[in-house]
Design an enzyme around this catalytic site. Structure first.
Site, PDB file in Angstrom:
ATOM      1  N   GLU A  49     -38.532 -27.037   4.828  1.00  0.00           N
ATOM      2  CA  GLU A  49     -39.901 -26.534   4.862  1.00  0.00           C
ATOM      3  C   GLU A  49     -40.882 -27.533   5.470  1.00  0.00           C
ATOM      4  OE1 GLU A  49     -37.772 -24.061   1.867  1.00  0.00           O
ATOM      5  OE2 GLU A  49     -37.888 -26.217   2.282  1.00  0.00           O
TER       6      GLU A  49
ATOM      7  N   HIS B  92     -38.947 -18.436  -8.569  1.00  0.00           N
ATOM      8  CA  HIS B  92     -39.146 -17.384  -7.580  1.00  0.00           C
ATOM      9  C   HIS B  92     -40.283 -16.447  -7.990  1.00  0.00           C
ATOM     10  CE1 HIS B  92     -35.015 -18.751  -6.892  1.00  0.00           C
ATOM     11  NE2 HIS B  92     -35.112 -18.277  -5.666  1.00  0.00           N
TER      12      HIS B  92
END
Length: 656
Positions: free
Chosen positions: A395, A462
């Site tokens: 990322e 999540h």
């Protein structure tokens, strides 16, 4: 020390000499000015000049270089006026960063130099993005990024070099191995024999050179440049050198054995290159003295000019205005509409953005052939080819590359597979993307899409909705649409806007919410809230999933007249709309899915208390999720979410 002059004329060799001596003489003058209190800090590159000068001489002037603290030779070789550099080092408003940055933490588009940040490693990824921009434009250019041996221990070093290797980018990664990362010696920094050996693991070429040999640096980087351009592959270079002074002047050198100084003093790059020129009868003592005198006089003249700057005129309005690049007006929809799901509206927005902006690049894990974790980008790679790019699992490097693309004239989008994973790229967002326009006027034309939120039983990693992390950071814009029409319109507005934008998409809304969405290209104004419905009793100020909770609650409690304000944009924030909805009812509930403590609702509540106190008939209440991680079990998750306490807070306000 052997010098290879292949292909270099006598005139070039003498020009190299002047370029090598110039930063050394500047440094000596700066150390004097430091002792006189005329500059506040100095990172000395004495003993390492050959790397900076040789690298800059080997590249074209329009090829980007990403230097560090000790690379004065890059700036001088790129012909940056010393007087203006001195103003920069003094913190004067007529330097390169309007007095907002220190020493070498600034960039200059005119000189193709990208300003560093103190975190060092993250600039390597930016080089990837600049190189990708050249590659996409089919320009025969290379990008050069510096790091030190200490920087090779950072995760960003791995991510950036791996990304360049996987994508086949024309980047030169240059490690200045001077033996000490501040005070930590190399034997406490890494265990491989040579840092260049790391190149093998990434499947790329690597070479180790004598960083004090000006011509070896020049010839190696010249060769690496040609190789990188011809093969479209990166190169790793380890340049051995030594730092003859402290990390910065205040730190001293007591931790360095005296014998090392004696050893490396004999390898001084200027001494060695001077001996080479003299042994080949290319320069005489008189010519050396003349060069030194000319350079010293030039430095004195420049310093005299650089020390005279007008006092800083502090203007808060100017400071605030420079945090963001200028935005563009909204474009109203002019086409018929169809009912679409939230997820389909976003997919349509991405497709139309790719059509509207030919320079837009989409990046993310599994977003190409697979179509992304939520299938939002499915089919786009077929139509738009390499503008839709899978990335390795990195990322931070991808966000850095997105910034590099912006420097190279592109727009970019980075999809977080889940918004929770943005923590791995946090430094790039808050220290590079958010600050770069304020620091040296470079826009960061980057959108980061954030599938976020709970309600689907996905557990602690999540399910987070972490908008409050980013609303606190000047330079970022934060959007959080609740409807399909706003999701598409705000996404297109985000791509049109030249600033870094964090774009939240609630996963639970993807396939559960539908609504009318205009077919064609349009944008929703960033910073403009939407009054979903008026009311007289209580105002709910919310966004994202909270909008639907509020609508459902209002429909089930007709005894209350509930005004619902959908903020849509959290940074910038529509304060006029907040004031108006507060005035309409005198009772305000701020509702959001994020946890309570430090949540964005606290900012809204505080602003209303400070600016709208006279309009209130009750205290502003905040209804938020529990201050726990998001639990996996559905019953625990329901209890966690703010929705489970909405009735309690509404009843308190209604009966106040």
């Amino acid at each position: 020390m052997q010098f290879d002059r292949s292909g270099l004329s006598n005139e070039q060799l003498l020009a190299f000499y002047k370029a090598l001596v110039y930063p050394r003489l500047i440094e000596e003058k700066m150390l004097l000015l430091l002792r006189q209190g005329k500059i506040s800090k100095w990172f000395s590159g004495i003993g390492q000049e050959a790397i900076s000068v040789g690298a800059a001489m080997a590249l074209e002037n329009d090829e980007w270089i990403l230097p560090l603290h000790r690379n004065l030779g890059i700036f001088t070789t790129r012909d940056m006026p010393l007087a203006k550099l001195l103003k920069q080092w003094q913190g004067s408003s007529d330097g390169y960063s309007k007095a907002r940055e220190r020493s070498f933490h600034f960039g200059s588009r005119d000189h193709h130099i990208c300003g560093m940040i103190s975190h060092l490693g993250p600039q390597l990824s930016i080089a990837d993005g600049i190189a990708l921009a050249h590659q996409l434009k089919k320009e025969p250019k290379v990008t050069l990024a510096f790091t030190g041996e200490g920087g090779t221990s950072e995760g960003e070093f791995h991510e950036a070099i791996n990304l360049a290797a996987v994508w086949g980018l024309p980047v030169i990664f240059l490690i200045e191995n001077n033996g000490y990362a501040l005070s930590t010696p190399t034997n406490e920094q890494y265990k491989c024999a040579d840092l260049v050996d790391k190149a093998i693991g990434y499947g790329m070429e690597g070479v180790r050179i004598d960083g004090n040999n000006l011509l070896e640096v020049y010839q190696t980087i010249k060769t690496a440049r040609n190789y990188a351009i011809q093969t479209q592959k990166p190169v790793l270079i380890e340049a051995l050198t030594f730092r003859m002074r402290g990390h910065e002047e205040a730190s001293g050198v007591k931790y360095v054995p005296t014998a090392l100084f004696e050893e490396w003093e004999k390898k001084d790059p200027i001494l060695q290159y001077t001996n080479f020129l003299k042994s080949n009868n290319l320069i005489s003592e008189n010519e050396i003295n003349e060069i030194y005198q000319q350079l010293k006089q030039h430095i004195e003249n420049e310093v005299a000019a650089g020390l005279h700057s007008a006092p800083i005129a502090v203007n808060s309005a100017v400071e605030l205005a420079d945090v963001y690049a200028p935005s563009v007006p909204a474009i109203s929809p002019s086409h018929s509409s169809n009912e679409k799901r939230y997820i389909d509206a976003i997919a349509e927005g991405l497709k139309q953005a790719l059509e509207q902006f030919p320079q837009l690049i989409l990046m993310g894990q599994d977003i190409a052939e697979y179509g992304g974790a939520f299938k939002i980008t499915e089919g786009l790679v077929t139509e738009f080819g390499n503008r839709v790019r899978n990335t390795p699992l990195c990322e931070s490097a991808v966000i850095g590359a997105a910034l590099g693309l912006s420097i190279g004239g592109f727009k970019s989008m980075v999809e977080m597979q889940f918004g929770d994973f943005v923590t791995c790229g946090f430094n790039q967002i808050v220290n590079n993307l958010a600050k770069i326009h304020y620091r040296w006027g470079q826009a960061a034309d980057v959108v980061i899409r954030m599938p976020a939120g709970a309600g689907v039983g996905a557990g602690p990693f999540h399910s987070q909705t972490n908008e409050a992390w980013f609303t606190h950071v000047p330079g970022l814009k934060v959007l959080y649409p609740s409807t399909p029409a706003d999701a598409k319109g705000l996404l297109l507005a985000a791509f049109a806007d030249p600033n870094p934008i964090i774009f939240f998409e609630h996963k639970a809304l993807y396939r559960s919410i539908s609504g009318e969405v205009p077919e064609g290209y349009y944008t929703v104004e960033i910073g403009k809230a939407n009054l979903i419905q008026p009311g007289d009793d209580i105002s709910i100020i919310t966004y994202g999933s909270g909008v639907h909770w509020a609508l459902q609650y209002a429909a089930q409690h007709q005894e209350m007249s509930v005004a619902i304000l959908d903020l849509r944009s959290l940074q910038p924030l529509d304060y006029d709309a907040i004031r108006n909805v507060t005035a309409a009812t005198g009772k305000v509930l701020v509702l959001h899915e994020d946890t309570l403590t430090g949540g964005f609702g606290a900012e809204i509540s505080a602003w209303i208390g400070e600016h709208c106190f006279e309009l209130l008939d009750a205290p502003v209440l905040r209804c938020a999720s529990l201050d726990t991680p998001v639990p996996f079990n559905l019953e625990l998750e329901k209890n966690f979410l703010a929705k489970s306490r909405l009735d309690e807070y509404m009843q308190r306000l209604f009966h106040w």
